[in-house]
Design a protein around this motif. Structure first.
Motif, PDB file in Angstrom:
ATOM      1  N   HIS B  99       0.795  -1.218   0.000  1.00  0.00           N
ATOM      2  CA  HIS B  99       0.000   0.000   0.000  1.00  0.00           C
ATOM      3  C   HIS B  99       0.834   1.277   0.000  1.00  0.00           C
ATOM      4  CE1 HIS B  99       1.079  -0.259   4.214  1.00  0.00           C
ATOM      5  NE2 HIS B  99       0.701   1.001   4.347  1.00  0.00           N
ATOM      6  N   HIS B 159      -4.678   2.026 -11.474  1.00  0.00           N
ATOM      7  CA  HIS B 159      -4.417   0.964 -10.497  1.00  0.00           C
ATOM      8  C   HIS B 159      -4.580   1.486  -9.067  1.00  0.00           C
ATOM      9  CE1 HIS B 159      -2.104  -2.157  -8.325  1.00  0.00           C
ATOM     10  NE2 HIS B 159      -1.373  -1.157  -7.828  1.00  0.00           N
ATOM     11  N   GLN B 161      -6.205   4.166  -8.149  1.00  0.00           N
ATOM     12  CA  GLN B 161      -7.600   4.580  -7.937  1.00  0.00           C
ATOM     13  C   GLN B 161      -8.489   3.361  -7.637  1.00  0.00           C
ATOM     14  OE1 GLN B 161      -8.178   6.841 -11.579  1.00  0.00           O
ATOM     15  NE2 GLN B 161      -7.971   8.789 -10.474  1.00  0.00           N
ATOM     16  N   GLU B 162      -8.190   2.272  -8.372  1.00  0.00           N
ATOM     17  CA  GLU B 162      -9.000   1.055  -8.128  1.00  0.00           C
ATOM     18  C   GLU B 162      -8.732   0.477  -6.754  1.00  0.00           C
ATOM     19  OE1 GLU B 162      -7.991  -1.289 -11.507  1.00  0.00           O
ATOM     20  OE2 GLU B 162      -9.548  -0.372 -12.793  1.00  0.00           O
ATOM     21  N   LYS B 163      -7.485   0.662  -6.280  1.00  0.00           N
ATOM     22  CA  LYS B 163      -7.183   0.217  -4.926  1.00  0.00           C
ATOM     23  C   LYS B 163      -7.797   1.163  -3.885  1.00  0.00           C
ATOM     24  CE  LYS B 163      -2.739  -0.462  -4.401  1.00  0.00           C
ATOM     25  NZ  LYS B 163      -1.582  -0.931  -3.622  1.00  0.00           N
ATOM     26  N   GLY B 164      -8.417   2.245  -4.347  1.00  0.00           N
ATOM     27  CA  GLY B 164      -9.053   3.204  -3.433  1.00  0.00           C
ATOM     28  C   GLY B 164      -8.074   4.114  -2.727  1.00  0.00           C
ATOM     29  N   GLU B 165      -6.816   4.147  -3.218  1.00  0.00           N
ATOM     30  CA  GLU B 165      -5.817   4.995  -2.562  1.00  0.00           C
ATOM     31  C   GLU B 165      -5.794   6.412  -3.122  1.00  0.00           C
ATOM     32  OE1 GLU B 165      -2.033   3.141  -2.907  1.00  0.00           O
ATOM     33  OE2 GLU B 165      -2.609   1.333  -1.800  1.00  0.00           O
ATOM     34  N   ILE B 167      -7.382   9.776  -5.216  1.00  0.00           N
ATOM     35  CA  ILE B 167      -8.521  10.642  -5.467  1.00  0.00           C
ATOM     36  C   ILE B 167      -9.154  10.331  -6.831  1.00  0.00           C
ATOM     37  CG2 ILE B 167      -7.388  12.528  -6.695  1.00  0.00           C
ATOM     38  CD1 ILE B 167      -8.660  14.429  -4.621  1.00  0.00           C
ATOM     39  N   ASP B 168     -10.426  10.559  -6.956  1.00  0.00           N
ATOM     40  CA  ASP B 168     -11.100  10.284  -8.223  1.00  0.00           C
ATOM     41  C   ASP B 168     -11.088  11.497  -9.149  1.00  0.00           C
ATOM     42  OD1 ASP B 168     -11.829   7.582  -8.093  1.00  0.00           O
ATOM     43  OD2 ASP B 168     -13.456   8.070  -6.678  1.00  0.00           O
ATOM     44  N   LYS B 217      -6.726   9.533  -1.340  1.00  0.00           N
ATOM     45  CA  LYS B 217      -8.086   9.559  -0.805  1.00  0.00           C
ATOM     46  C   LYS B 217      -7.974   9.664   0.717  1.00  0.00           C
ATOM     47  CE  LYS B 217     -12.030   8.000  -3.034  1.00  0.00           C
ATOM     48  NZ  LYS B 217     -12.441   7.107  -4.117  1.00  0.00           N
ATOM     49  N   LYS B 218      -8.809  10.527   1.279  1.00  0.00           N
ATOM     50  CA  LYS B 218      -8.687  10.705   2.738  1.00  0.00           C
ATOM     51  C   LYS B 218      -9.258   9.494   3.475  1.00  0.00           C
ATOM     52  CE  LYS B 218     -10.097  14.334   1.483  1.00  0.00           C
ATOM     53  NZ  LYS B 218     -10.929  15.513   1.204  1.00  0.00           N
TER      54      LYS B 218
END
Lengths: 218, 218, 218, 218
Positions: B99, B159, B161-165, B167-168, B217-218
Motif C-alpha cells: 500500500h 491501479h 484509484q481502483e485500490k481506493g488509494e 482521489i477520483d 483519498k482521505k
DNA sequence: GATGAATGAGCGTTCATTCAT
DNA sequence: TATGAATGAACGCTCATTCAT
C-alpha cells in the motif's frame, strides 16, 4: 497605499494603449504575433513591418530599437501579471471572512488569472520565452512580485496556518505549491497544449481540489 | 519491449559521447554554455568556435548546420528526460508492491529526476527555451512521452484509484498535477532560482507530502 | 564693369538675409553650426531641424534638398571671398599711388580678409571641407576668382615688376606666394588652431614683413 | 633615441603593407580611391567592396568598422608625414654645416616632402579632408608633430637666428612661414590643382627663393 | 581532420524626402 | 505656412556556411 490601484485604475492602464495611432497598433499586433511565434531574436523587423502593413522605418519612428518594441509589449504585462495583489484591500478582504477563506482566495486567484492569461496569452508566451534572455524582465518581475505579492501572500498563509487550517510548511514553500499548481494549469492550458480538448470548468475545479487537499490540515 | 532499455543500456547512451574527438567535445561544451546563456537564435557559431578554441569551420565538419548542433545536444536529453519510464519493469515493479506504492513511486521519480536535472540543467534549460521554436522538439517530446510515459503512468494511476488509494479525477488530470508539481519544483530549483538558498532534502519532502495530501483519498 | 559692385552693393548682398523668415534664419544658423562641426555628409536634416526648433518638414519648404541648403549657405560666401577685387576701382586705386603701393596693397588685402574670415569662419570652414566634394563649388570658385581676381592681380604684379619693386618670377607664382602666405595665416589662425593664444597684430605684421621680404627686389 | 628611426627603418614601415593578402590590398586601394573622391562619410562600404572586387563582408573581416579602415589607411601616413624629422641625425647633420645650411635644409625638406606627397597624395587628400571630423587624427598629428618636429625645428631656427642668418621673428612664426609656404606649394600642386601644367623644378626653385628672401637677414 | 579567409544574404537602423492635415 | 508621421532605399555590419589549403 499610494502605489496601489483600484480595479478601475488597473483597467485604465490597459486603456492607455488607445493613445496609439492606427499604424502603431498594427505594428504592436504584428510584433506580438511574430515574437510569440518565432521568438524575439529570430523575428525580423522587416517581417513585422510587412505583416503590419507599414514601412520598416515606421517601426523605428515609434520604437527606437527592436528591443524597445519588445519591452513596450512585455513590460506592462509584467505589472498586470500580479494585478490581483495590486488591489488595495486584497489582504483585508480575504482575512475578514470565515473558515472558507482559503478556498475563496484560491478560487479568486485562479479565476482572475485564468481570464487574464486567456486574454493575454500571446504576450505571456513572449514573456516566458524571453525572461531567460533579458535581465530587465527578471529585474522587473522580481521587483513587482516582491513589492506587491510575496509579502501579502506570506502573511495570508501564516494567517491560515495560525487558524489551524493550513498544513505546516514554510510559507515560501506553500507559495511555491500554489504558484506551481496554478501556473502549471494555465501554462499547460493556454501555452503548451492549447489545442487539446480542455474542459475548463472541470479542470479549474480539480485544480482547486488538488490544492485544497494538498494544503489543508486534515 | 524491443525499444525499451535497461538502466545499463541507458547509461551507455550517456557514454556515447566518448566517441567524440577532443575538439568536438569542446564544441559541444561551448555550444551548451552559449545556447543556455543567450538562446539558440542569438548565439553565433563564431562565438562558440572561439570559446571552444577551434576554427569557425571546424564546427561545420561535425555538424552540417547550426541547427544540427542544437539538435545533437538537445535530442538525446529529450529521450533521457523520461528515462525512469524507459526501464523495462517500471510498471510491474511498482504495482507488485504494497500500500505504500504511490509514495514509493513519487519518491523514486522525484529523486531520479532531481539527479538528472542536477547533472543536465544547462541542456534542459536550452530545451525549455527552444521547445517553443522548433516543432522537431515538440514532436520528439510528444512521441517519447506518449510512447513510453503516458500510458504506463495512466495505468498506474488507475491501479491506485481502483485500490481506493487515489482521489477520483481523470487520470490525465492526476498526471498533470504530478508533472506540474515535480517539474515546478525542479525548474524553480535549478533553472529559475538556482541561486536561492535551497534546503533540497526538506523541499523534496514537502513536495512529496503536498502531492500525497493532494492526491490520496482521505 | 557691369558685374562689379560698390562696397555698398556688396553690403546689400549681406543684407539679403533679412528677407528670410524667423524659422528660416534658425534653420540656416543650425545648419551652419552642424555642417561646420561634422561635415555635410554626416549631418542629418533631422538634427538640424531639432537644433533650429522647427519640424523636419520645414527645412524642405525652404530648400528643396539638403544640398540646396548647403549651397544656399556656401555660395554667397564664395562670391564674398573675393570681395576686395570686386570693388570697382581696386586696380586704379592701388596703381595710382607711390612706391609703397605693394605694402599698402598687401596690408589692405590681409586686413580686409582677416575681418571677413573672423566674421564668417564657420561658413568658410564648411567651404574648405566641402570644396573637394562638390564640383559646383570648385566651378563657382574658379569662375569668380578668374573673372574678378586673377587678371587684376596679375596686372598689378606685372606693374610692380615693371617698376622694379618686385622679384622676377612668373606672376602666377607670385600670386601663389601671396595667397598661400595670407591664407596660411588666416586658416591657421581661425580654422585650424583658433584656440591658440594668438597675438593677431604681431602676426599680421610678421606676415606682411615676410611677404615683403620674400617678394621685393633687394 | 630609441623612438627614432633610420631612413631604412622608415622604409621598412612602408613595406610592412606587404603582409596584406591580395584581397586586403584591393580593399585598401579601393577605399583610398573612394575616400579621396567623395569623402569618408559619403563613401559606402558596398561601393568599396564592388570596386575592390570582393564581397562586402570581406572588408569587415580585416577592419572591424568602416572607421577602422579609414584609420588603417590614414594613421601611418600621419607618422610618415614628418619622416624627415624622425631621422636620427637630422639636427646635427644640418647644424654642423656651413653658412649655406638654411638653404640646404629648406631644399632637403621641400624635396623630400615633394617626393612623399607625389607618392601619397590620395591618402594625404583624405587626411586633409577628414582631419576636421576626427579628433583622433588631430590628436595623432599634434603628438607626432610636437614630439618629433616642432622642438627640432625651433632649435634650428634659433641656431640660424643666433648665427645672424635669419630674420628676427618668434621661432613659431618662422615655422609657420616655412610650413605654410611649402605646404601651400605642395597642396596646390598635388591636391587642389594637379591638372595645371606645372613646371615642378622651376616652382620648387621659386619656392625656395621666396622662403630664403623672406626669412634671411639682408 | 582542421583551418580561417571569403562569401553574400539578411539584419537593425538611419535618413532625406513627401504629403495629408 | 508649418507640421511630423510615414516612407523605402540605402547604410554599416553580422552571420552561417563554403572551400582551398
Amino acid at each position: 497605499m499610494s502605489n496601489q490601484f483600484s480595479i478601475e485604475e488597473l483597467l485604465k492602464l490597459t486603456d492607455e494603449d488607445v493613445k496609439m495611432s492606427e499604424k502603431q497598433k498594427k505594428v504592436v499586433e504584428a510584433a506580438i504575433e511574430i515574437f510569440a511565434d518565432k521568438g524575439f531574436a529570430a523575428a525580423s523587423t522587416s517581417e513585422i513591418a510587412k505583416k503590419a502593413g507599414v514601412a520598416e522605418g515606421t517601426i523605428f519612428r515609434h520604437y527606437q530599437t527592436k528591443k524597445d518594441l519588445l519591452f513596450a509589449i512585455v513590460m506592462p504585462t509584467i505589472t498586470k501579471s500580479i494585478a490581483p495583489f495590486l488591489v488595495r484591500n486584497f489582504l483585508q478582504d480575504v482575512t475578514k471572512q470565515n473558515h472558507q477563506d482559503l478556498e475563496h482566495m484560491l478560487r479568486y486567484i485562479l479565476e482572475n488569472r485564468y481570464e487574464f492569461i486567456k486574454k493575454n496569452h500571446p504576450v505571456i508566451k513572449i514573456l516566458l520565452q524571453e525572461v531567460f534572455f533579458h535581465e530587465e524582465f527578471r529585474g522587473e518581475l522580481r521587483k513587482v512580485v516582491e513589492e506587491h505579492a510575496v509579502e501579502k501572500l506570506k502573511k495570508l498563509i501564516i494567517h491560515f496556518q495560525e487558524k489551524g487550517e493550513m498544513i505546516d510548511m514554510p510559507p515560501e514553500t506553500v507559495l511555491r505549491m500554489i504558484i506551481t499548481t496554478i501556473m502549471g494549469f494555465l501554462i499547460g492550458r493556454f501555452i503548451i497544449l492549447p489545442d487539446l480538448d480542455w474542459d475548463d470548468e472541470a479542470e479549474k475545479e480539480y485544480t482547486i481540489q488538488f490544492l485544497l487537499h494538498g494544503l489543508m490540515k486534515k
